[in-house]
Design a protein around this motif. Structure first.
Motif, PDB file in Angstrom:
ATOM      1  N   GLN A 183       0.844  -1.187   0.000  1.00 56.89           N
ATOM      2  CA  GLN A 183       0.000   0.000   0.000  1.00 56.89           C
ATOM      3  C   GLN A 183       0.881   1.238   0.000  1.00 56.89           C
ATOM      4  OE1 GLN A 183      -2.901   0.259   3.160  1.00 56.89           O
ATOM      5  NE2 GLN A 183      -4.172   1.647   1.969  1.00 56.89           N
ATOM      6  N   ALA A 184       0.731   2.023  -1.029  1.00 53.70           N
ATOM      7  CA  ALA A 184       1.446   3.288  -1.135  1.00 53.70           C
ATOM      8  C   ALA A 184       0.585   4.402  -0.552  1.00 53.70           C
ATOM      9  CB  ALA A 184       1.771   3.581  -2.592  1.00 53.70           C
ATOM     10  N   PRO A 185       1.190   5.482  -0.121  1.00 54.75           N
ATOM     11  CA  PRO A 185       0.417   6.594   0.453  1.00 54.75           C
ATOM     12  C   PRO A 185      -0.652   7.078  -0.517  1.00 54.75           C
ATOM     13  CG  PRO A 185       2.747   6.916   0.865  1.00 54.75           C
ATOM     14  CD  PRO A 185       2.647   5.741  -0.058  1.00 54.75           C
ATOM     15  N   GLY A 186      -1.882   7.189  -0.014  1.00 58.36           N
ATOM     16  CA  GLY A 186      -2.980   7.684  -0.825  1.00 58.36           C
ATOM     17  C   GLY A 186      -3.564   6.686  -1.796  1.00 58.36           C
ATOM     18  N   LYS A 187      -3.071   5.447  -1.759  1.00 61.10           N
ATOM     19  CA  LYS A 187      -3.567   4.423  -2.682  1.00 61.10           C
ATOM     20  C   LYS A 187      -4.134   3.253  -1.913  1.00 61.10           C
ATOM     21  CE  LYS A 187      -0.432   5.509  -6.500  1.00 61.10           C
ATOM     22  NZ  LYS A 187       0.558   4.931  -7.460  1.00 61.10           N
ATOM     23  N   GLN A 188      -4.932   2.453  -2.606  1.00 54.95           N
ATOM     24  CA  GLN A 188      -5.482   1.249  -1.988  1.00 54.95           C
ATOM     25  C   GLN A 188      -4.431   0.156  -1.925  1.00 54.95           C
ATOM     26  OE1 GLN A 188      -9.032   0.239  -4.228  1.00 54.95           O
ATOM     27  NE2 GLN A 188     -10.304   1.376  -2.788  1.00 54.95           N
ATOM     28  N   ARG A 189      -4.622  -0.722  -0.983  1.00 57.46           N
ATOM     29  CA  ARG A 189      -3.739  -1.869  -0.894  1.00 57.46           C
ATOM     30  C   ARG A 189      -3.913  -2.743  -2.132  1.00 57.46           C
ATOM     31  NH1 ARG A 189      -4.665  -5.321   4.306  1.00 57.46           N
ATOM     32  NH2 ARG A 189      -6.533  -5.923   3.149  1.00 57.46           N
ATOM     33  N   GLU A 190      -2.809  -3.235  -2.647  1.00 62.71           N
ATOM     34  CA  GLU A 190      -2.867  -4.063  -3.844  1.00 62.71           C
ATOM     35  C   GLU A 190      -2.084  -5.356  -3.654  1.00 62.71           C
ATOM     36  OE1 GLU A 190      -1.077  -2.279  -7.291  1.00 62.71           O
ATOM     37  OE2 GLU A 190       0.823  -1.857  -6.280  1.00 62.71           O
ATOM     38  N   PHE A 191      -2.543  -6.348  -4.360  1.00 66.53           N
ATOM     39  CA  PHE A 191      -1.911  -7.666  -4.326  1.00 66.53           C
ATOM     40  C   PHE A 191      -0.566  -7.611  -5.040  1.00 66.53           C
ATOM     41  CE2 PHE A 191      -1.522 -12.184  -4.458  1.00 66.53           C
ATOM     42  CZ  PHE A 191      -1.042 -12.503  -5.712  1.00 66.53           C
ATOM     43  N   VAL A 192       0.421  -8.305  -4.475  1.00 66.92           N
ATOM     44  CA  VAL A 192       1.736  -8.387  -5.102  1.00 66.92           C
ATOM     45  C   VAL A 192       2.043  -9.821  -5.532  1.00 66.92           C
ATOM     46  CG1 VAL A 192       4.209  -8.052  -4.810  1.00 66.92           C
ATOM     47  CG2 VAL A 192       2.597  -6.438  -3.764  1.00 66.92           C
ATOM     48  N   ALA A 193       1.967 -10.751  -4.592  1.00 70.57           N
ATOM     49  CA  ALA A 193       2.292 -12.135  -4.909  1.00 70.57           C
ATOM     50  C   ALA A 193       1.775 -13.039  -3.803  1.00 70.57           C
ATOM     51  CB  ALA A 193       3.799 -12.318  -5.067  1.00 70.57           C
ATOM     52  N   ALA A 194       1.583 -14.309  -4.133  1.00 69.02           N
ATOM     53  CA  ALA A 194       1.143 -15.277  -3.137  1.00 69.02           C
ATOM     54  C   ALA A 194       1.639 -16.654  -3.522  1.00 69.02           C
ATOM     55  CB  ALA A 194      -0.379 -15.273  -3.003  1.00 69.02           C
ATOM     56  N   ILE A 195       1.744 -17.526  -2.519  1.00 67.76           N
ATOM     57  CA  ILE A 195       2.242 -18.870  -2.765  1.00 67.76           C
ATOM     58  C   ILE A 195       1.604 -19.826  -1.771  1.00 67.76           C
ATOM     59  CG2 ILE A 195       4.267 -18.541  -1.263  1.00 67.76           C
ATOM     60  CD1 ILE A 195       5.853 -20.248  -3.326  1.00 67.76           C
ATOM     61  N   LEU A 218      14.061  -2.525  -8.893  1.00 67.84           N
ATOM     62  CA  LEU A 218      13.058  -1.727  -8.185  1.00 67.84           C
ATOM     63  C   LEU A 218      12.916  -0.344  -8.799  1.00 67.84           C
ATOM     64  CD1 LEU A 218      13.891  -2.901  -4.593  1.00 67.84           C
ATOM     65  CD2 LEU A 218      11.606  -2.956  -5.620  1.00 67.84           C
ATOM     66  N   LYS A 219      11.674   0.142  -8.767  1.00 62.81           N
ATOM     67  CA  LYS A 219      11.340   1.452  -9.306  1.00 62.81           C
ATOM     68  C   LYS A 219      10.774   2.331  -8.191  1.00 62.81           C
ATOM     69  CE  LYS A 219       9.732  -0.838 -13.542  1.00 62.81           C
ATOM     70  NZ  LYS A 219       8.563  -1.027 -14.435  1.00 62.81           N
ATOM     71  N   PRO A 220      10.832   3.634  -8.350  1.00 62.59           N
ATOM     72  CA  PRO A 220      10.206   4.500  -7.329  1.00 62.59           C
ATOM     73  C   PRO A 220       8.730   4.172  -7.101  1.00 62.59           C
ATOM     74  CG  PRO A 220      11.661   5.796  -8.714  1.00 62.59           C
ATOM     75  CD  PRO A 220      11.623   4.407  -9.317  1.00 62.59           C
ATOM     76  N   ASP A 221       8.036   3.706  -8.126  1.00 63.33           N
ATOM     77  CA  ASP A 221       6.626   3.335  -7.978  1.00 63.33           C
ATOM     78  C   ASP A 221       6.422   2.123  -7.078  1.00 63.33           C
ATOM     79  OD1 ASP A 221       5.383   4.201 -11.329  1.00 63.33           O
ATOM     80  OD2 ASP A 221       5.780   5.400  -9.536  1.00 63.33           O
ATOM     81  N   ASP A 222       7.479   1.406  -6.782  1.00 61.54           N
ATOM     82  CA  ASP A 222       7.379   0.259  -5.873  1.00 61.54           C
ATOM     83  C   ASP A 222       7.403   0.705  -4.411  1.00 61.54           C
ATOM     84  OD1 ASP A 222       9.534  -1.500  -8.129  1.00 61.54           O
ATOM     85  OD2 ASP A 222       7.358  -1.737  -7.923  1.00 61.54           O
ATOM     86  N   THR A 223       7.640   1.976  -4.170  1.00 62.11           N
ATOM     87  CA  THR A 223       7.658   2.496  -2.808  1.00 62.11           C
ATOM     88  C   THR A 223       6.293   2.289  -2.152  1.00 62.11           C
ATOM     89  OG1 THR A 223       9.357   4.141  -3.273  1.00 62.11           O
ATOM     90  CG2 THR A 223       7.905   4.568  -1.398  1.00 62.11           C
ATOM     91  N   ALA A 224       6.300   1.611  -1.024  1.00 61.64           N
ATOM     92  CA  ALA A 224       5.056   1.289  -0.329  1.00 61.64           C
ATOM     93  C   ALA A 224       5.382   0.589   0.979  1.00 61.64           C
ATOM     94  CB  ALA A 224       4.171   0.381  -1.187  1.00 61.64           C
ATOM     95  N   THR A 225       4.351   0.411   1.782  1.00 58.34           N
ATOM     96  CA  THR A 225       4.453  -0.502   2.911  1.00 58.34           C
ATOM     97  C   THR A 225       4.022  -1.871   2.418  1.00 58.34           C
ATOM     98  OG1 THR A 225       3.962   1.248   4.502  1.00 58.34           O
ATOM     99  CG2 THR A 225       3.686  -1.023   5.247  1.00 58.34           C
ATOM    100  N   TYR A 226       4.866  -2.836   2.632  1.00 59.95           N
ATOM    101  CA  TYR A 226       4.606  -4.200   2.173  1.00 59.95           C
ATOM    102  C   TYR A 226       4.116  -5.044   3.345  1.00 59.95           C
ATOM    103  CZ  TYR A 226       6.595  -3.250  -2.380  1.00 59.95           C
ATOM    104  OH  TYR A 226       6.819  -2.750  -3.644  1.00 59.95           O
TER     105      TYR A 226
END
Length: 120
Positions: free
Chosen positions: A39-51, A85-93
């Motif tokens: 989840q990045a500031p001001g954005k909704q939480r989004e799925f990244v990966a699962a196993i 990694l890109k700046p757009d990957d900045t978030a709380t994981y």
């Protein structure tokens, strides 16, 4: 009480790599699925990966080819290898764990999150 704890976040330059770890403990039942969300500031939480414990996995299109997920079932530990990694990957994981076999959730147990900051 199931505890989920993430580690490995930090500050990295664009193009760099980080490896996140997640440990799930305290469950009476097997942890059959573990996932990563962000989840990045001001954005909704989004799925990244699962196993799953059986090795089935899913990775979001936004990070496919750059991120990889793996797990050590004996340690109830999941890893998220993040490359290019890109700046757009900045978030709380956030790491999530579930006793059901599911890649899409919902997940019952969540960690507190680890901050990843990618500087340009």
């Amino acid at each position: 009480q199931v505890h989920v704890v993430e580690s490995g976040g930090g500050l990295v330059l664009a193009g760099g790599s980080l490896r996140l770890s997640c440990v799930a403990s305290g469950s009476r039942f097997a942890i059959n699925a573990m996932g990563w969300y962000r989840q990045a500031p001001g954005k909704q939480r989004e799925f990244v990966a699962a196993i799953t414990s059986g090795g089935r996995f899913n990775i979001a299109d936004a990070v496919k080819g750059r991120f990889d997920i793996s797990r050590d079932n004996a340690k109830n530990t999941a890893y998220l290898e993040m490359n290019a990694l890109k700046p757009d990957d900045t978030a709380t994981y956030y790491c999530a764990a579930e006793t059901d076999y599911t890649l899409d959730g919902p997940y019952a147990y969540w960690g507190q999150g680890t901050q990843v900051t990618v500087a340009s």
